[in-house]
Design an enzyme around this catalytic site. Sequence first.
Site, PDB file in Angstrom:
ATOM      1  N   HIS A   1       0.831  -1.212   0.000  1.00 22.42           N
ATOM      2  CA  HIS A   1       0.000   0.000   0.000  1.00 22.42           C
ATOM      3  C   HIS A   1       0.870   1.269   0.000  1.00 22.42           C
ATOM      4  O   HIS A   1       0.813   2.072  -0.923  1.00 22.42           O
ATOM      5  CB  HIS A   1      -0.910   0.025   1.234  1.00 22.42           C
ATOM      6  CG  HIS A   1      -1.861  -1.124   1.319  1.00 22.42           C
ATOM      7  ND1 HIS A   1      -2.891  -1.304   0.436  1.00 22.42           N
ATOM      8  CD2 HIS A   1      -1.951  -2.162   2.204  1.00 22.42           C
ATOM      9  CE1 HIS A   1      -3.583  -2.393   0.761  1.00 22.42           C
ATOM     10  NE2 HIS A   1      -3.024  -2.926   1.829  1.00 22.42           N
TER      11      HIS A   1
HETATM   12  C1  BDR Z   1      -3.106   1.687   5.031  1.00 27.16           C
HETATM   13  O1  BDR Z   1      -3.500   1.460   6.377  1.00 27.16           O
HETATM   14  C2  BDR Z   1      -2.386   1.182   7.180  1.00 27.16           C
HETATM   15  O2  BDR Z   1      -2.637   0.101   8.027  1.00 27.16           O
HETATM   16  C3  BDR Z   1      -1.237   0.922   6.235  1.00 27.16           C
HETATM   17  O3  BDR Z   1      -0.019   1.367   6.819  1.00 27.16           O
HETATM   18  C4  BDR Z   1      -1.599   1.709   5.011  1.00 27.16           C
HETATM   19  O4  BDR Z   1      -1.138   3.044   5.124  1.00 27.16           O
HETATM   20  C5  BDR Z   1      -3.733   0.628   4.158  1.00 27.16           C
HETATM   21  O5  BDR Z   1      -5.130   0.696   4.249  1.00 27.16           O
END
Ligand code: BDR
Length: 308
Positions: A238
Amino acid sequence: MSEKKIPVIIDCDPGCDDTAALLLAFRCPELDIRGITTVSGNVSLEKTTYNALRVTEAIGSDVRVCPGADRPMFREPVYAPHVHGEDGLLGIGLPAPQKKASFYKAWDFIYEEAVAQKGELQIIAVGPLTNLGIALAANQDLAGMIKRIVIMGGAAAGGNVTPCAEFNIYVDPEAADLVMRSGIPLCVCGLDVTLKAYLTAEEIAGIKALGTPQAELFGAVTEQNCEKIFCPEGAPLHDPAAVLFAADESLFTSQRCWMRVETTGSITRGKTVTDCYSDAQKEANVDLVLDVDRERFAAKVREIMERY
Ligand code: BDR
Ligand code: CA
């Protein structure tokens, strides 16, 4: 002649994929990382700041780490220990940092750096958007001084915390909506693209086998996210997707559209509402990143990690 590097601040909540994002960002030749700002998100502010310090030390960087908000602008904190572990780094056991956090607050550092960079500063925001919300609320002239924000957050379709909300936007929807309304050029890497920006288990093992401490760390924070329900092919990167977008947009495909954040709905808190699948076209305020050349993305991640 080489191009001028892009001055960036990385606003983050490390966090496993934040850690992978930092490891990559510090070896992207396109980026000049001016500082790291931390925020309450995956774990508490105290822990995200501690993790940012130990990760930047593992990278070998003395970049400044400026702590920001210890809670969303108007709501109680929400954490994700079930994804990132109680310490935010799955108990991986990085050494305690030698250096200390900066005395600068995140929003002051963002403002001062925006002034110093004379309109060239970009922000890569991969946590809840609280620090930016506070910075914008406190400084009327800030929006006009930021060149672009690349956000990991939201989704045109679906969610991961609720059926319609992604974690970073869900945690602080008011801050996120402030950013959406700011007029700053925004590029949004939401779940639409980040679930396609994955590495397979074999690719992660290949990076780990590079044998450097940084490659080991990259593997350790990434492999645990393999083959979850929405990305059976591998581990979605992500936050790294936002870093790679900032460094090399040619890997991605995006669409101009209108986006706002739902702040009042009882079951739609934090939904990023867009007009991109709608007949009701509105004035566009974001570039919504929807697709990635997965093979080139994976090759680029590996190539960057080979630089350690
Ligand atoms: C996002 O949520 C967080 O848990 C991760 O670091 C990322 O930024 C993904 O939905
Ligand atoms: Ca994050």
